[in-house]
Design a protein around this motif. Structure first.
Motif, PDB file in Angstrom:
ATOM      1  N   LEU A  32      28.022  25.287 -54.139  1.00 11.86           N
ATOM      2  CA  LEU A  32      27.887  25.678 -52.737  1.00 11.86           C
ATOM      3  C   LEU A  32      27.483  24.478 -51.890  1.00 11.86           C
ATOM      4  CD1 LEU A  32      27.525  27.920 -50.507  1.00 11.86           C
ATOM      5  CD2 LEU A  32      25.172  28.129 -51.279  1.00 11.86           C
ATOM      6  N   HIS A  33      26.551  23.689 -52.409  1.00  4.54           N
ATOM      7  CA  HIS A  33      25.909  22.675 -51.579  1.00  4.54           C
ATOM      8  C   HIS A  33      26.706  21.376 -51.477  1.00  4.54           C
ATOM      9  CE1 HIS A  33      22.656  21.172 -49.268  1.00  4.54           C
ATOM     10  NE2 HIS A  33      22.368  20.215 -50.111  1.00  4.54           N
ATOM     11  N   GLY A  34      27.513  21.096 -52.490  1.00  3.10           N
ATOM     12  CA  GLY A  34      28.385  19.918 -52.421  1.00  3.10           C
ATOM     13  C   GLY A  34      27.799  18.640 -52.994  1.00  3.10           C
ATOM     14  N   HIS A  35      26.507  18.576 -53.139  1.00  6.15           N
ATOM     15  CA  HIS A  35      25.876  17.395 -53.750  1.00  6.15           C
ATOM     16  C   HIS A  35      24.560  17.831 -54.393  1.00  6.15           C
ATOM     17  CE1 HIS A  35      24.137  17.287 -49.540  1.00  6.15           C
ATOM     18  NE2 HIS A  35      23.058  17.325 -50.275  1.00  6.15           N
ATOM     19  N   TYR A  36      23.988  16.921 -55.176  1.00  9.28           N
ATOM     20  CA  TYR A  36      22.673  17.191 -55.771  1.00  9.28           C
ATOM     21  C   TYR A  36      21.629  16.430 -54.967  1.00  9.28           C
ATOM     22  CZ  TYR A  36      25.619  18.634 -59.653  1.00  9.28           C
ATOM     23  OH  TYR A  36      26.568  19.241 -60.415  1.00  9.28           O
ATOM     24  N   CYS A  37      20.605  17.097 -54.520  1.00 11.24           N
ATOM     25  CA  CYS A  37      19.575  16.423 -53.736  1.00 11.24           C
ATOM     26  C   CYS A  37      18.228  17.086 -54.012  1.00 11.24           C
ATOM     27  CB  CYS A  37      19.906  16.485 -52.249  1.00 11.24           C
ATOM     28  SG  CYS A  37      19.910  18.165 -51.609  1.00 11.24           S
ATOM     29  N   PRO A  38      17.140  16.355 -53.722  1.00  8.19           N
ATOM     30  CA  PRO A  38      15.807  16.917 -53.991  1.00  8.19           C
ATOM     31  C   PRO A  38      15.571  18.223 -53.231  1.00  8.19           C
ATOM     32  CG  PRO A  38      15.651  14.584 -53.400  1.00  8.19           C
ATOM     33  CD  PRO A  38      17.066  14.970 -53.218  1.00  8.19           C
ATOM     34  N   SER A  72      17.742  23.677 -43.960  1.00  7.74           N
ATOM     35  CA  SER A  72      18.021  22.425 -44.666  1.00  7.74           C
ATOM     36  C   SER A  72      18.587  22.720 -46.057  1.00  7.74           C
ATOM     37  CB  SER A  72      16.726  21.622 -44.805  1.00  7.74           C
ATOM     38  OG  SER A  72      15.864  22.287 -45.702  1.00  7.74           O
ATOM     39  N   CYS A  73      18.779  21.639 -46.845  1.00  5.21           N
ATOM     40  CA  CYS A  73      19.327  21.724 -48.208  1.00  5.21           C
ATOM     41  C   CYS A  73      18.621  22.795 -49.046  1.00  5.21           C
ATOM     42  CB  CYS A  73      19.185  20.382 -48.909  1.00  5.21           C
ATOM     43  SG  CYS A  73      20.008  19.021 -48.063  1.00  5.21           S
ATOM     44  N   PHE A  74      17.332  22.901 -48.876  1.00  8.16           N
ATOM     45  CA  PHE A  74      16.487  23.881 -49.589  1.00  8.16           C
ATOM     46  C   PHE A  74      17.111  25.282 -49.531  1.00  8.16           C
ATOM     47  CE2 PHE A  74      12.961  26.975 -49.120  1.00  8.16           C
ATOM     48  CZ  PHE A  74      12.195  26.715 -50.251  1.00  8.16           C
TER      49      PHE A  74
HETATM   50 ZN   LIG Z   1      21.341  18.351 -49.826  1.00 11.91          ZN
END
Ligand SMILES: [Zn+2]
Ligand SMILES: [Zn+2]
Length: 231
Positions: A32-38, A72-74
């Motif tokens: 879903l998010h498209g990338h891995y991030c913290p 946000s990404c969260f």
């Molecule tokens: Zn992100």
């Protein structure tokens, strides 16, 4: 594929939550998010913890709802792991700008979890911080720098999953007033563009229904900066 063989679409996610397989949940959230991030990693971790503590299963019918306080990404980690999404109305968005969310049953029994960033920031390397400024904040990074940041973020995201929950999550049992089930509205047809509109969003112009864009009136928009009225 035989449609009859399709069962619970969230089975893999439910099993990963039950097994505490956070890396798998983060990989799935990446779809879903498209990338891995913290940020999405913390969302995954918080959501898995909340689901385990609260119990109950989501079939996207608002039996469980998530109230997120940030866009946000969260929030993507939360959506994917809890199954409470923008489209199934089980995701409530409060524009507080806080990396936090509440998972609730319809009884009001709920868990609120907010992120503790100090601990996560300790894990961020100076290189990652520098690249973040250049690539994301200033949007002036080269392709190589952008690729390198993606790589560093990926490593950091999976590292974040290994930090004990209590060090990066503030977890509280709460009791909340649960928002009502989404109402099902009848549709109206815009007399200008002909498209169909959820009735409460229709406006009257010269005694006829029109949609918001055709009416020229102000409307709400959720964009990167949060929720705002656009006029
Ligand atoms: Zn992100
Ligand atoms: Zn229209």
């Amino acid at each position: 594929m035989d449609v009859k063989d399709l069962k619970n679409p969230r089975q893999e996610i439910e099993e990963a939550i039950a097994n505490g397989d956070l890396p798998k949940l983060l990989r799935i959230s990446g779809l879903l998010h498209g990338h891995y991030c913290p940020g999405s990693a913390i969302g995954v971790k918080a959501a898995a913890r909340a689901v385990r503590e609260l119990g109950g299963k989501s079939t996207g019918m608002e039996e469980i709802i998530a109230i997120v306080e940030t866009n946000s990404c969260f929030a993507d980690g939360v959506q994917m792991v809890t199954g409470c999404s923008f489209g199934n109305n089980a995701l409530i968005y409060r524009d507080y700008g806080k990396t936090a969310f509440t998972l609730a049953k319809r009884t009001g029994e709920a868990i609120r979890i907010s992120a503790l960033f100090d601990r996560v920031n300790q894990e961020r390397s100076p290189e990652a911080n520098e690249l973040w400024q250049k690539v994301v904040v200033k949007r002036s990074g080269s392709e190589d720098e952008s690729r390198r940041l993606t790589e560093l973020w990926k490593e950091l995201s999976f590292k974040v999953l290994e930090i004990p929950d209590e060090e990066i999550l503030n977890i509280k049992k709460v009791n909340i007033d649960v928002p009502a089930y989404a109402r099902i509205f009848t549709s109206a047809k815009c007399s200008v563009c002909g498209e169909s509109i959820m009735e409460p969003r229709a406006r009257l112009k010269d005694g006829k229904f029109v949609c918001l864009p055709c009416s020229g009136q102000a409307y709400y928009q959720l964009a990167g900066d949060g929720m705002a009225i656009v006029s």
